[in-house]
Design a protein around this motif. Structure first.
Motif, PDB file in Angstrom:
ATOM      1  N   SER A 100       0.825  -1.213   0.000  1.00 58.89           N
ATOM      2  CA  SER A 100       0.000   0.000   0.000  1.00 58.89           C
ATOM      3  C   SER A 100       0.856   1.258   0.000  1.00 58.89           C
ATOM      4  O   SER A 100       0.576   2.215  -0.732  1.00 58.89           O
ATOM      5  N   LEU A 101       1.920   1.259   0.807  1.00 62.74           N
ATOM      6  CA  LEU A 101       2.788   2.429   0.877  1.00 62.74           C
ATOM      7  C   LEU A 101       3.480   2.684  -0.468  1.00 62.74           C
ATOM      8  O   LEU A 101       3.579   3.833  -0.912  1.00 62.74           O
ATOM      9  N   GLN A 102       3.946   1.625  -1.102  1.00 64.23           N
ATOM     10  CA  GLN A 102       4.591   1.795  -2.406  1.00 64.23           C
ATOM     11  C   GLN A 102       3.589   2.264  -3.457  1.00 64.23           C
ATOM     12  O   GLN A 102       3.917   3.081  -4.322  1.00 64.23           O
ATOM     13  N   SER A 103       2.380   1.752  -3.403  1.00 59.46           N
ATOM     14  CA  SER A 103       1.354   2.200  -4.342  1.00 59.46           C
ATOM     15  C   SER A 103       1.029   3.670  -4.120  1.00 59.46           C
ATOM     16  O   SER A 103       0.914   4.458  -5.072  1.00 59.46           O
ATOM     17  N   LEU A 104       0.886   4.060  -2.846  1.00 63.67           N
ATOM     18  CA  LEU A 104       0.553   5.443  -2.533  1.00 63.67           C
ATOM     19  C   LEU A 104       1.681   6.400  -2.904  1.00 63.67           C
ATOM     20  O   LEU A 104       1.437   7.562  -3.235  1.00 63.67           O
ATOM     21  N   GLN A 105       2.929   5.919  -2.858  1.00 58.30           N
ATOM     22  CA  GLN A 105       4.028   6.788  -3.290  1.00 58.30           C
ATOM     23  C   GLN A 105       3.866   7.183  -4.753  1.00 58.30           C
ATOM     24  O   GLN A 105       4.112   8.326  -5.136  1.00 58.30           O
ATOM     25  N   GLN A 106       3.446   6.241  -5.585  1.00 54.76           N
ATOM     26  CA  GLN A 106       3.185   6.566  -6.984  1.00 54.76           C
ATOM     27  C   GLN A 106       1.969   7.459  -7.132  1.00 54.76           C
ATOM     28  O   GLN A 106       1.942   8.374  -7.965  1.00 54.76           O
ATOM     29  N   LEU A 107       0.957   7.212  -6.314  1.00 62.35           N
ATOM     30  CA  LEU A 107      -0.283   7.971  -6.427  1.00 62.35           C
ATOM     31  C   LEU A 107      -0.172   9.380  -5.843  1.00 62.35           C
ATOM     32  O   LEU A 107      -1.139  10.152  -5.908  1.00 62.35           O
ATOM     33  N   THR A 108       0.984   9.728  -5.283  1.00 67.10           N
ATOM     34  CA  THR A 108       1.187  11.131  -4.910  1.00 67.10           C
ATOM     35  C   THR A 108       1.187  12.022  -6.144  1.00 67.10           C
ATOM     36  O   THR A 108       0.890  13.219  -6.058  1.00 67.10           O
ATOM     37  N   GLY A 109       1.568  11.456  -7.306  1.00 59.52           N
ATOM     38  CA  GLY A 109       1.568  12.229  -8.545  1.00 59.52           C
ATOM     39  C   GLY A 109       2.938  12.703  -8.985  1.00 59.52           C
ATOM     40  O   GLY A 109       3.049  13.450  -9.965  1.00 59.52           O
ATOM     41  N   ALA A 110       3.998  12.281  -8.286  1.00 61.62           N
ATOM     42  CA  ALA A 110       5.344  12.777  -8.611  1.00 61.62           C
ATOM     43  C   ALA A 110       5.742  12.439 -10.041  1.00 61.62           C
ATOM     44  O   ALA A 110       6.289  13.284 -10.768  1.00 61.62           O
ATOM     45  N   ASN A 111       5.474  11.221 -10.468  1.00 59.43           N
ATOM     46  CA  ASN A 111       5.915  10.821 -11.810  1.00 59.43           C
ATOM     47  C   ASN A 111       5.074  11.451 -12.918  1.00 59.43           C
ATOM     48  O   ASN A 111       5.450  11.399 -14.087  1.00 59.43           O
ATOM     49  N   TYR A 112       3.959  12.033 -12.566  1.00 59.07           N
ATOM     50  CA  TYR A 112       3.206  12.832 -13.533  1.00 59.07           C
ATOM     51  C   TYR A 112       4.092  13.967 -14.040  1.00 59.07           C
ATOM     52  O   TYR A 112       4.104  14.301 -15.225  1.00 59.07           O
ATOM     53  N   PHE A 113       4.875  14.544 -13.124  1.00 55.05           N
ATOM     54  CA  PHE A 113       5.783  15.628 -13.507  1.00 55.05           C
ATOM     55  C   PHE A 113       7.080  15.097 -14.115  1.00 55.05           C
ATOM     56  O   PHE A 113       7.611  15.693 -15.049  1.00 55.05           O
ATOM     57  N   PHE A 114       7.598  13.980 -13.597  1.00 56.30           N
ATOM     58  CA  PHE A 114       8.890  13.504 -14.075  1.00 56.30           C
ATOM     59  C   PHE A 114       8.803  12.864 -15.454  1.00 56.30           C
ATOM     60  O   PHE A 114       9.725  12.984 -16.262  1.00 56.30           O
ATOM     61  N   TYR A 115       7.714  12.162 -15.741  1.00 58.07           N
ATOM     62  CA  TYR A 115       7.566  11.519 -17.051  1.00 58.07           C
ATOM     63  C   TYR A 115       7.093  12.504 -18.124  1.00 58.07           C
ATOM     64  O   TYR A 115       7.525  12.445 -19.264  1.00 58.07           O
ATOM     65  N   TYR A 116       6.184  13.377 -17.745  1.00 62.00           N
ATOM     66  CA  TYR A 116       5.558  14.246 -18.737  1.00 62.00           C
ATOM     67  C   TYR A 116       5.792  15.729 -18.468  1.00 62.00           C
ATOM     68  O   TYR A 116       5.090  16.587 -19.005  1.00 62.00           O
ATOM     69  N   GLY A 117       6.788  16.028 -17.624  1.00 59.83           N
ATOM     70  CA  GLY A 117       7.042  17.404 -17.251  1.00 59.83           C
ATOM     71  C   GLY A 117       7.311  18.318 -18.428  1.00 59.83           C
ATOM     72  O   GLY A 117       6.777  19.427 -18.521  1.00 59.83           O
ATOM     73  N   ALA A 118       8.157  17.849 -19.362  1.00 57.13           N
ATOM     74  CA  ALA A 118       8.483  18.682 -20.525  1.00 57.13           C
ATOM     75  C   ALA A 118       7.230  18.981 -21.343  1.00 57.13           C
ATOM     76  O   ALA A 118       7.014  20.104 -21.813  1.00 57.13           O
ATOM     77  N   PHE A 121      -4.828  13.391  -7.763  1.00 53.30           N
ATOM     78  CA  PHE A 121      -3.613  13.159  -6.976  1.00 53.30           C
ATOM     79  C   PHE A 121      -3.703  13.831  -5.608  1.00 53.30           C
ATOM     80  O   PHE A 121      -3.202  13.296  -4.613  1.00 53.30           O
ATOM     81  N   ALA A 122      -4.346  14.993  -5.523  1.00 54.17           N
ATOM     82  CA  ALA A 122      -4.517  15.663  -4.230  1.00 54.17           C
ATOM     83  C   ALA A 122      -5.327  14.789  -3.276  1.00 54.17           C
ATOM     84  O   ALA A 122      -4.997  14.672  -2.084  1.00 54.17           O
ATOM     85  N   SER A 123      -6.382  14.166  -3.786  1.00 53.95           N
ATOM     86  CA  SER A 123      -7.198  13.271  -2.958  1.00 53.95           C
ATOM     87  C   SER A 123      -6.393  12.067  -2.493  1.00 53.95           C
ATOM     88  O   SER A 123      -6.516  11.625  -1.337  1.00 53.95           O
ATOM     89  N   CYS A 124      -5.555  11.535  -3.371  1.00 53.75           N
ATOM     90  CA  CYS A 124      -4.725  10.386  -3.012  1.00 53.75           C
ATOM     91  C   CYS A 124      -3.745  10.744  -1.895  1.00 53.75           C
ATOM     92  O   CYS A 124      -3.480   9.928  -1.005  1.00 53.75           O
ATOM     93  N   ASN A 125      -3.213  11.965  -1.921  1.00 54.56           N
ATOM     94  CA  ASN A 125      -2.286  12.392  -0.878  1.00 54.56           C
ATOM     95  C   ASN A 125      -2.984  12.534   0.469  1.00 54.56           C
ATOM     96  O   ASN A 125      -2.417  12.171   1.516  1.00 54.56           O
ATOM     97  N   LEU A 126      -4.201  13.029   0.463  1.00 59.11           N
ATOM     98  CA  LEU A 126      -4.967  13.109   1.707  1.00 59.11           C
ATOM     99  C   LEU A 126      -5.225  11.725   2.278  1.00 59.11           C
ATOM    100  O   LEU A 126      -5.068  11.478   3.480  1.00 59.11           O
ATOM    101  N   PHE A 127      -5.623  10.805   1.413  1.00 60.67           N
ATOM    102  CA  PHE A 127      -5.855   9.426   1.845  1.00 60.67           C
ATOM    103  C   PHE A 127      -4.574   8.817   2.408  1.00 60.67           C
ATOM    104  O   PHE A 127      -4.597   8.095   3.415  1.00 60.67           O
ATOM    105  N   ALA A 128      -3.425   9.105   1.764  1.00 63.67           N
ATOM    106  CA  ALA A 128      -2.149   8.550   2.201  1.00 63.67           C
ATOM    107  C   ALA A 128      -1.813   8.989   3.626  1.00 63.67           C
ATOM    108  O   ALA A 128      -1.310   8.194   4.435  1.00 63.67           O
TER     109      ALA A 128
END
Length: 546
Positions: free
Chosen positions: A286-304, A448-455
């Motif tokens: 669950s913790l590893q899943s929630l780390q992804q669901l924070t949305g960080a890779n949304y910026f790292f993969y598609y930031g450009a 992603f904001a909702s996922c962070n609150l849940f986390a």
């Protein structure tokens, strides 16, 4: 030889070196993650692998959502299976040999990518193969660091894995901005081809590091296990038996191994209710899943791509800004995780990240950022603030917990299942983001904001505080029926009143041992150095308290 002391316990240079060398596995992960965002925008890459309305005219070239999603996300499919394969490999070959083998797998994937000419599928398969190596390393490295590190600095040492991920992302951005104007395929082949360097550093460097003492003990080689502990703590092998803390830690490992000899450690045992094994497996996943669901890779993969759409003329520069924030703030994460433990940073980090994602989503939804420069700038600032919070809390924290939450008998397999969960969500986000953003645009930030609150709520209810405990003590804590997640920060093993008492007695015991063992002339020299005096004090009496 000890470099410094933490809570009275000696820390040797080898402990620092093994953290740095092993963390090259994180650098490989970060470099491969960071490079693809910019490669997707390079002219030669578009001409070779995208769909072009007019052959040879890059202005008419673009990737379909399916093709773009697969090129980005197939790495994550490889890492998912690599993480699962990495567990039995690390148990069978040992942590070090497993990492060396996984470096070779990654290099094979790089070869497939740089030999691609016009088939986007070949490039994607190369990323899939490279992902097998990255995924296996992501399971082996945090486990190796946690099993080898002194408990007093385990958080910081394991967090170096995340630090090197951020460094890898930043280096990929910097190299990409340097090669983007190169003619021909060198613009992207140079970025991918430099990927050979990082696994070479890891494969060669890890050869000179000690093997995991807990893996050695599980193989019945207790003498080598104690020597490995001594090396990591800066203690000479000849002095290992005389060191109180080393003997105590070695005896704890030995007792744990003896207890587990008659207990099976297969995949099914990860899902047994006894000893809260199932609880911890689901917690890690669950913790590893929630780390992804924070949305960080949304910026790292598609930031450009994101920042091109908000009207930024040079999205490569913006990527470097985000990557720099990510890297620099991760240093703060090393301090935060050691100073404040695991639970509080994760809870507050989730709240902070949620707040800035709301700002990002509201700003992008209220006005068109491509025509309103103020809104575009606000979105960049909110993205940087989000990454600041992520880099100091959820980014390093989860990798630390994966290394220290599970019992020895199933640690590799539970770590693999947890890491595989991370990669599964990594794939889902990487693949479906182009489809989702085309429909709801920046409203994606609300999800992603909702996922962070849940986390944050999840951490409060289910995660136990494991800082400053040995791995064996963590296992005891999870099995203590009187210990609950919200009061776990005060728990301590039998013989100690609470966690603070454990830290203070450990420091006092080490100081007492040093007073008994330190030569009088060395003690006098140390006193003189501390006071700035040029003369030596008289040697202390045998029972003198210093």
């Amino acid at each position: 030889m000890a470099l410094f002391y933490v809570q009275g316990v000696p820390i040797g240079y080898m402990a620092i070196m093994l953290a740095m060398i092993a963390s090259m596995g994180g650098f490989i992960f970060g470099y491969d993650t960071g490079q693809i965002s910019d490669i997707l925008l390079m002219d030669d890459f578009l001409l070779r692998f995208a769909q072009c309305g007019v052959p040879g005219d890059v202005a008419t070239c673009h990737f379909s959502r399916v093709r773009e999603g697969l090129i980005v996300s197939l790495l994550s499919i490889g890492t998912l299976f690599g993480a699962l394969v990495g567990a039995p490999t690390a148990d069978f070959l040992g942590r070090r040999r497993a990492m060396q083998l996984e470096c070779l797998v990654f290099c094979a994937g790089v070869i497939v990518q740089i030999t691609s000419k016009s088939e986007w599928a070949q490039f994607s398969v190369g990323r899939l193969i490279a992902g097998l190596g990255v995924g296996a390393l992501s399971a082996a490295v945090p486990m190796y660091q946690a099993e080898t590190a002194p408990p007093q600095i385990r958080g910081a040492m394991t967090a170096t894995y995340q630090l090197f991920i951020t460094l890898g992302i930043l280096v990929a951005y910097c190299i990409s901005i340097g090669t983007r104007h190169m003619s021909g395929s060198g613009s992207w082949r140079m970025v991918v081809g430099l990927g050979f360097i990082w696994p070479a550093i890891l494969a060669i460097g890890i050869q000179f590091m000690p093997e995991s003492p807990r893996w050695l003990a599980s193989r019945g080689d207790l003498e080598k296990a104690q020597r490995a502990l001594a090396v990591a703590r800066g203690i000479k092998a000849s002095e290992a038996d005389a060191n109180y803390h080393l003997r105590r830690e070695a005896e704890g490992i030995r007792a744990s191994i003896e207890h587990e000899r008659n207990v099976r450690g297969g995949w099914l045992d990860c899902f047994r209710v006894e000893n809260k094994t199932l609880y911890r497996t689901l917690l890690g996943m669950s913790l590893q899943s929630l780390q992804q669901l924070t949305g960080a890779n949304y910026f790292f993969y598609y930031g450009a791509t994101i920042f091109t759409s908000v009207g930024i003329s040079d999205s490569f520069v913006t990527q470097i800004i985000l990557g720099s924030v990510n890297f620099v703030c991760t240093f703060g994460g090393l301090y935060v995780m050691e100073k404040f433990g695991r639970r509080i940073p994760l809870i507050l980090g989730g709240l902070w990240q949620s707040a800035w994602l709301l700002v990002f989503a509201i700003a992008g939804t209220a006005k068109d950022p491509s025509t309103d420069k103020t809104i575009g700038n606000l979105m960049i600032v909110s993205a940087c603030m989000f990454i600041w919070g992520f880099a100091t809390t959820w980014a390093p924290g989860i990798w630390i917990l994966i290394g220290e939450t599970f019992p020895t008998r199933t640690r590799a397999k539970q770590g693999a299942l947890s890491t595989a969960s991370n990669w599964m969500w990594n794939f889902l986000i990487a693949f479906f983001t182009p489809f989702i953003t085309s429909d709801i645009h920046y409203k994606y930030g609300f999800i992603f904001a909702s996922c962070n609150l849940f986390a944050s709520v999840f951490v409060f209810l289910f995660l136990y505080e494991s800082s400053n405990l040995s791995l064996e003590a963590v296992d005891q804590m999870y099995n203590d029926p009187n210990c609950k997640p919200w009061n776990s920060s005060t728990w301590a093993p039998p013989g100690y009143d609470n966690r603070r008492d454990l830290i203070e007695k450990t420091r006092a015991e080490q100081a007492h041992r040093d007073d008994r063992e330190e030569a009088p002339i060395e003690k006098a020299a140390r006193r003189s150095s501390a006071t700035g005096s040029a003369t030596f004090d008289e040697p202390a009496a045998p029972n003198e308290k210093v």
